[in-house]
Motif scaffolding. Structure first.
Motif, PDB file in Angstrom:
ATOM      1  N   PHE A  27       0.833  -1.207   0.000  1.00 24.90           N
ATOM      2  CA  PHE A  27       0.000   0.000   0.000  1.00 24.90           C
ATOM      3  C   PHE A  27       0.867   1.256   0.000  1.00 24.90           C
ATOM      4  O   PHE A  27       0.677   2.168  -0.813  1.00 24.90           O
ATOM      5  N   VAL A  28       1.841   1.315   0.894  1.00 25.93           N
ATOM      6  CA  VAL A  28       2.721   2.486   0.995  1.00 25.93           C
ATOM      7  C   VAL A  28       3.561   2.626  -0.274  1.00 25.93           C
ATOM      8  O   VAL A  28       3.755   3.740  -0.781  1.00 25.93           O
ATOM      9  N   GLY A  29       4.044   1.503  -0.804  1.00 27.33           N
ATOM     10  CA  GLY A  29       4.862   1.552  -2.011  1.00 27.33           C
ATOM     11  C   GLY A  29       4.106   2.099  -3.204  1.00 27.33           C
ATOM     12  O   GLY A  29       4.607   2.970  -3.931  1.00 27.33           O
ATOM     13  N   ILE A  30       2.898   1.624  -3.433  1.00 27.98           N
ATOM     14  CA  ILE A  30       2.107   2.083  -4.575  1.00 27.98           C
ATOM     15  C   ILE A  30       1.679   3.536  -4.389  1.00 27.98           C
ATOM     16  O   ILE A  30       1.731   4.343  -5.320  1.00 27.98           O
ATOM     17  N   ASN A  62      -5.304  -3.240  -3.440  1.00 20.79           N
ATOM     18  CA  ASN A  62      -4.391  -4.328  -3.095  1.00 20.79           C
ATOM     19  C   ASN A  62      -4.270  -4.559  -1.594  1.00 20.79           C
ATOM     20  O   ASN A  62      -3.576  -5.485  -1.176  1.00 20.79           O
ATOM     21  N   LEU A  63      -4.916  -3.739  -0.796  1.00 22.02           N
ATOM     22  CA  LEU A  63      -4.874  -3.896   0.656  1.00 22.02           C
ATOM     23  C   LEU A  63      -5.790  -5.046   1.072  1.00 22.02           C
ATOM     24  O   LEU A  63      -6.913  -5.165   0.568  1.00 22.02           O
ATOM     25  N   GLU A  64      -5.311  -5.895   1.966  1.00 23.07           N
ATOM     26  CA  GLU A  64      -6.121  -7.014   2.441  1.00 23.07           C
ATOM     27  C   GLU A  64      -7.319  -6.515   3.238  1.00 23.07           C
ATOM     28  O   GLU A  64      -7.375  -5.357   3.659  1.00 23.07           O
ATOM     29  N   GLN A  65      -8.246  -7.416   3.501  1.00 20.61           N
ATOM     30  CA  GLN A  65      -9.461  -7.068   4.224  1.00 20.61           C
ATOM     31  C   GLN A  65      -9.264  -7.199   5.728  1.00 20.61           C
ATOM     32  O   GLN A  65      -8.440  -7.979   6.193  1.00 20.61           O
ATOM     33  N   TRP A  66     -10.061  -6.456   6.482  1.00 20.10           N
ATOM     34  CA  TRP A  66     -10.176  -6.666   7.917  1.00 20.10           C
ATOM     35  C   TRP A  66     -11.265  -7.715   8.092  1.00 20.10           C
ATOM     36  O   TRP A  66     -12.338  -7.616   7.489  1.00 20.10           O
ATOM     37  N   LEU A  85     -11.633  -1.693   2.546  1.00 22.15           N
ATOM     38  CA  LEU A  85     -11.443  -0.252   2.407  1.00 22.15           C
ATOM     39  C   LEU A  85     -11.763   0.224   0.997  1.00 22.15           C
ATOM     40  O   LEU A  85     -12.399   1.261   0.806  1.00 22.15           O
ATOM     41  N   TYR A  86     -11.374  -0.534   0.004  1.00 23.68           N
ATOM     42  CA  TYR A  86     -11.600  -0.148  -1.390  1.00 23.68           C
ATOM     43  C   TYR A  86     -13.089  -0.046  -1.703  1.00 23.68           C
ATOM     44  O   TYR A  86     -13.548   0.924  -2.303  1.00 23.68           O
ATOM     45  N   LYS A  87     -13.871  -1.049  -1.273  1.00 27.64           N
ATOM     46  CA  LYS A  87     -15.322  -1.007  -1.502  1.00 27.64           C
ATOM     47  C   LYS A  87     -15.971   0.121  -0.715  1.00 27.64           C
ATOM     48  O   LYS A  87     -16.924   0.738  -1.166  1.00 27.64           O
ATOM     49  N   LYS A  88     -15.443   0.382   0.462  1.00 27.57           N
ATOM     50  CA  LYS A  88     -15.968   1.465   1.290  1.00 27.57           C
ATOM     51  C   LYS A  88     -15.777   2.814   0.601  1.00 27.57           C
ATOM     52  O   LYS A  88     -16.665   3.666   0.607  1.00 27.57           O
TER      53      LYS A  88
END
Length: 190
Positions: A27-30, A62-66, A85-88
């Motif tokens: 996440f930080v890299g992208i 690309n961030l995993e889900q909680w 987070l992406y769907k949110k």
């Protein structure tokens, strides 16, 4: 780590999973690529905002889900929740939460399944098996090369639900049935 125990009592088991270090690093890299492109670019402000927003959305995707799993013996239910987070972000806070609720007495078994992931190897996850033949994973994503962590969570859920005692009782009754049937058969003498 596959899942962490948030709360555990005799009637309540709450397991949680958050995005791991690999996911946050990606996440930080992208996101930093977008920031760097905007900072070093000679383009207009609109293009710079496009670089930052585009890379942020790709990073969030690309961030995993909680994920959470709440086993409640008082209510007799298991509640599996996921937060993305992406769907949110895409639904302006109206979506992104998914929830599956099932009855505890319908869970017949808890297994660790192996999942082959292209280019990465094998991943492991816990699967709940129901009396109806339906199977549902405890989490939506597998963990790579940490089978012992996944087995520990499966063992914890199995012991909380008392499925290990049911299996041992069935094994004892089956072994006593076979011993009794062996006694009825005539013994051959040589």
């Amino acid at each position: 780590m596959y899942m962490l125990v948030e709360n555990r009592t005799s009637s309540h088991l709450h397991l949680k999973r958050s995005p791991g270090i690999r996911s946050w690093s990606l996440f930080v890299g992208i996101a930093s690529i977008g920031l760097a492109a905007a900072y070093y670019s000679a383009d207009s402000l609109a293009w710079k905002l496009f670089y930052v927003a585009g890379c942020f959305f790709v990073a969030a995707q690309n961030l995993e889900q909680w994920e959470e799993a709440v086993f409640d013996k008082k209510k007799g239910t298991v509640c599996l929740k996921t937060f993305n987070l992406y769907k949110k972000i895409l639904t302006f806070s109206k979506g992104g939460n998914e929830q599956v609720v099932a009855l505890l007495n319908e869970i017949r078994d808890v297994n660790v399944e192996e999942e082959t992931v292209r280019y990465f190897g094998k991943g492991y996850l816990v699967v709940l098996r129901f009396v109806t033949g339906f199977s549902h994973p405890l989490t939506q994503s597998a963990v790579f090369s940490c089978r012992s962590d996944v087995q520990a969570v499966a063992k914890l859920v199995t012991s909380f639900l008392g499925l290990d005692r049911v299996e041992s009782r069935q094994d004892l009754s089956q072994s006593s049935e076979t011993e009794g049937s062996d006694a009825d058969e005539p013994q051959d003498k040589y």
